[in-house]
Design a protein around this motif. Structure first.
Motif, PDB file in Angstrom:
ATOM      1  N   GLY A 140      -7.444   7.128   5.598  1.00 43.26           N
ATOM      2  CA  GLY A 140      -8.150   8.394   5.496  1.00 43.26           C
ATOM      3  C   GLY A 140      -7.543   9.314   4.460  1.00 43.26           C
ATOM      4  O   GLY A 140      -8.254   9.949   3.669  1.00 43.26           O
ATOM      5  N   ARG A 141      -6.239   9.368   4.428  1.00 47.86           N
ATOM      6  CA  ARG A 141      -5.560  10.227   3.449  1.00 47.86           C
ATOM      7  C   ARG A 141      -5.807   9.739   2.024  1.00 47.86           C
ATOM      8  O   ARG A 141      -6.068  10.542   1.125  1.00 47.86           O
ATOM      9  CB  ARG A 141      -4.071  10.266   3.760  1.00 47.86           C
ATOM     10  CG  ARG A 141      -3.346  11.221   2.885  1.00 47.86           C
ATOM     11  CD  ARG A 141      -1.904  11.390   3.267  1.00 47.86           C
ATOM     12  NE  ARG A 141      -1.402  12.487   2.481  1.00 47.86           N
ATOM     13  CZ  ARG A 141      -0.730  13.502   2.951  1.00 47.86           C
ATOM     14  NH1 ARG A 141      -0.450  13.556   4.216  1.00 47.86           N
ATOM     15  NH2 ARG A 141      -0.316  14.458   2.154  1.00 47.86           N
ATOM     16  N   CYS A 142      -5.738   8.441   1.811  1.00 48.18           N
ATOM     17  CA  CYS A 142      -5.998   7.898   0.472  1.00 48.18           C
ATOM     18  C   CYS A 142      -7.431   8.184   0.037  1.00 48.18           C
ATOM     19  O   CYS A 142      -7.671   8.593  -1.098  1.00 48.18           O
ATOM     20  CB  CYS A 142      -5.742   6.395   0.444  1.00 48.18           C
ATOM     21  SG  CYS A 142      -4.017   5.924   0.402  1.00 48.18           S
ATOM     22  N   GLY A 178       0.824  -1.209   0.000  1.00 47.80           N
ATOM     23  CA  GLY A 178       0.000   0.000   0.000  1.00 47.80           C
ATOM     24  C   GLY A 178       0.855   1.255   0.000  1.00 47.80           C
ATOM     25  O   GLY A 178       0.557   2.216  -0.723  1.00 47.80           O
ATOM     26  N   ASP A 179       1.923   1.252   0.779  1.00 47.81           N
ATOM     27  CA  ASP A 179       2.832   2.406   0.814  1.00 47.81           C
ATOM     28  C   ASP A 179       3.463   2.644  -0.555  1.00 47.81           C
ATOM     29  O   ASP A 179       3.589   3.784  -1.004  1.00 47.81           O
ATOM     30  CB  ASP A 179       3.926   2.201   1.862  1.00 47.81           C
ATOM     31  CG  ASP A 179       3.417   2.281   3.292  1.00 47.81           C
ATOM     32  OD1 ASP A 179       2.282   2.761   3.513  1.00 47.81           O
ATOM     33  OD2 ASP A 179       4.170   1.843   4.194  1.00 47.81           O
ATOM     34  N   LYS A 180       3.847   1.560  -1.209  1.00 47.49           N
ATOM     35  CA  LYS A 180       4.459   1.703  -2.537  1.00 47.49           C
ATOM     36  C   LYS A 180       3.455   2.283  -3.531  1.00 47.49           C
ATOM     37  O   LYS A 180       3.779   3.200  -4.281  1.00 47.49           O
ATOM     38  CB  LYS A 180       4.972   0.364  -3.043  1.00 47.49           C
ATOM     39  CG  LYS A 180       5.650   0.485  -4.404  1.00 47.49           C
ATOM     40  CD  LYS A 180       6.065  -0.838  -4.968  1.00 47.49           C
ATOM     41  CE  LYS A 180       6.701  -0.751  -6.329  1.00 47.49           C
ATOM     42  NZ  LYS A 180       6.203   0.249  -7.230  1.00 47.49           N
ATOM     43  N   TYR A 181       2.235   1.762  -3.522  1.00 48.95           N
ATOM     44  CA  TYR A 181       1.220   2.299  -4.427  1.00 48.95           C
ATOM     45  C   TYR A 181       0.924   3.767  -4.123  1.00 48.95           C
ATOM     46  O   TYR A 181       0.741   4.567  -5.032  1.00 48.95           O
ATOM     47  CB  TYR A 181      -0.074   1.485  -4.351  1.00 48.95           C
ATOM     48  CG  TYR A 181       0.014   0.148  -5.030  1.00 48.95           C
ATOM     49  CD1 TYR A 181       0.409   0.031  -6.360  1.00 48.95           C
ATOM     50  CD2 TYR A 181      -0.307  -1.028  -4.348  1.00 48.95           C
ATOM     51  CE1 TYR A 181       0.494  -1.203  -6.982  1.00 48.95           C
ATOM     52  CE2 TYR A 181      -0.233  -2.266  -4.966  1.00 48.95           C
ATOM     53  CZ  TYR A 181       0.171  -2.342  -6.278  1.00 48.95           C
ATOM     54  OH  TYR A 181       0.248  -3.566  -6.905  1.00 48.95           O
ATOM     55  N   TYR A 182       0.890   4.118  -2.847  1.00 51.52           N
ATOM     56  CA  TYR A 182       0.614   5.510  -2.493  1.00 51.52           C
ATOM     57  C   TYR A 182       1.719   6.422  -3.018  1.00 51.52           C
ATOM     58  O   TYR A 182       1.452   7.500  -3.541  1.00 51.52           O
ATOM     59  CB  TYR A 182       0.460   5.675  -0.977  1.00 51.52           C
ATOM     60  CG  TYR A 182       0.041   7.079  -0.628  1.00 51.52           C
ATOM     61  CD1 TYR A 182      -1.287   7.476  -0.742  1.00 51.52           C
ATOM     62  CD2 TYR A 182       0.979   8.024  -0.225  1.00 51.52           C
ATOM     63  CE1 TYR A 182      -1.674   8.773  -0.452  1.00 51.52           C
ATOM     64  CE2 TYR A 182       0.602   9.323   0.071  1.00 51.52           C
ATOM     65  CZ  TYR A 182      -0.730   9.691  -0.057  1.00 51.52           C
ATOM     66  OH  TYR A 182      -1.100  10.982   0.220  1.00 51.52           O
ATOM     67  N   LEU A 201      -5.394   1.070  -5.435  1.00 53.70           N
ATOM     68  CA  LEU A 201      -4.640  -0.142  -5.092  1.00 53.70           C
ATOM     69  C   LEU A 201      -4.045  -0.023  -3.682  1.00 53.70           C
ATOM     70  O   LEU A 201      -3.986  -1.012  -2.951  1.00 53.70           O
ATOM     71  CB  LEU A 201      -3.537  -0.395  -6.120  1.00 53.70           C
ATOM     72  CG  LEU A 201      -4.024  -0.694  -7.542  1.00 53.70           C
ATOM     73  CD1 LEU A 201      -2.852  -0.738  -8.513  1.00 53.70           C
ATOM     74  CD2 LEU A 201      -4.807  -1.992  -7.569  1.00 53.70           C
ATOM     75  N   ALA A 202      -3.615   1.180  -3.320  1.00 50.63           N
ATOM     76  CA  ALA A 202      -3.113   1.394  -1.955  1.00 50.63           C
ATOM     77  C   ALA A 202      -4.235   1.135  -0.951  1.00 50.63           C
ATOM     78  O   ALA A 202      -4.028   0.453   0.055  1.00 50.63           O
ATOM     79  CB  ALA A 202      -2.574   2.810  -1.811  1.00 50.63           C
TER      80      ALA A 202
END
Length: 135
Positions: free
Chosen positions: A84-86, A48-52, A61-62
């Motif tokens: 929440g940020r995503c 998730g971090d990588k996708y973000y 995807l994240a």
């Protein structure tokens, strides 16, 4: 005597509340009997971090990866913050509000490692975009 009793009850209530509103970190001490689940959840967070970091085109995807980790441990403030940020970046205000409020409830500071803690700003932005000006 009555003041002492009320004070004691109040103190116990605060201690109880503080003990159960703490962020549950993703580590082997909090999940000693489920190492496989912990490892899988950490993998989802990493993905998730990588996708973000890849940008707005893949935030969905994240979110999908973060939600899988959230099923394992919904009481982690930083994970709720990331969700929440995503959601806010995807213009899903109601979901953003839900996760940002939960992150603040668990830990208003979110994470001491964060250089700039913008969770309150993000929540205010979500309220504004959702026309909740009274909050």
């Amino acid at each position: 005597m009555k003041k002492y009793t009320i004070f004691t009850i109040f103190t116990l209530f605060l201690a109880f509340k503080m003990a159960f509103n703490q962020s549950v970190e993703f580590n082997k001490y909090n999940f000693p009997t489920n190492k496989e689940g912990l490892s899988t959840a950490l993998g989802y967070i990493s993905a998730g971090d990588k996708y973000y970091q890849d940008g707005p085109g893949v935030y969905r995807l994240a979110i999908d990866n973060y939600l899988k980790a959230d099923k394992f441990n919904p009481d982690n403030a930083l994970l709720n913050y990331k969700l929440g940020r995503c959601y806010l970046d995807q213009n899903d205000k109601s979901e953003a509000i839900k996760y940002l409020e939960k992150a603040i409830k668990i830990d208003p500071r979110i994470s001491p490692e964060m250089v700039y803690n913008d969770v309150n700003f993000l929540l205010a932005r979500a309220y504004q975009l959702d026309y909740q000006f009274d909050k």
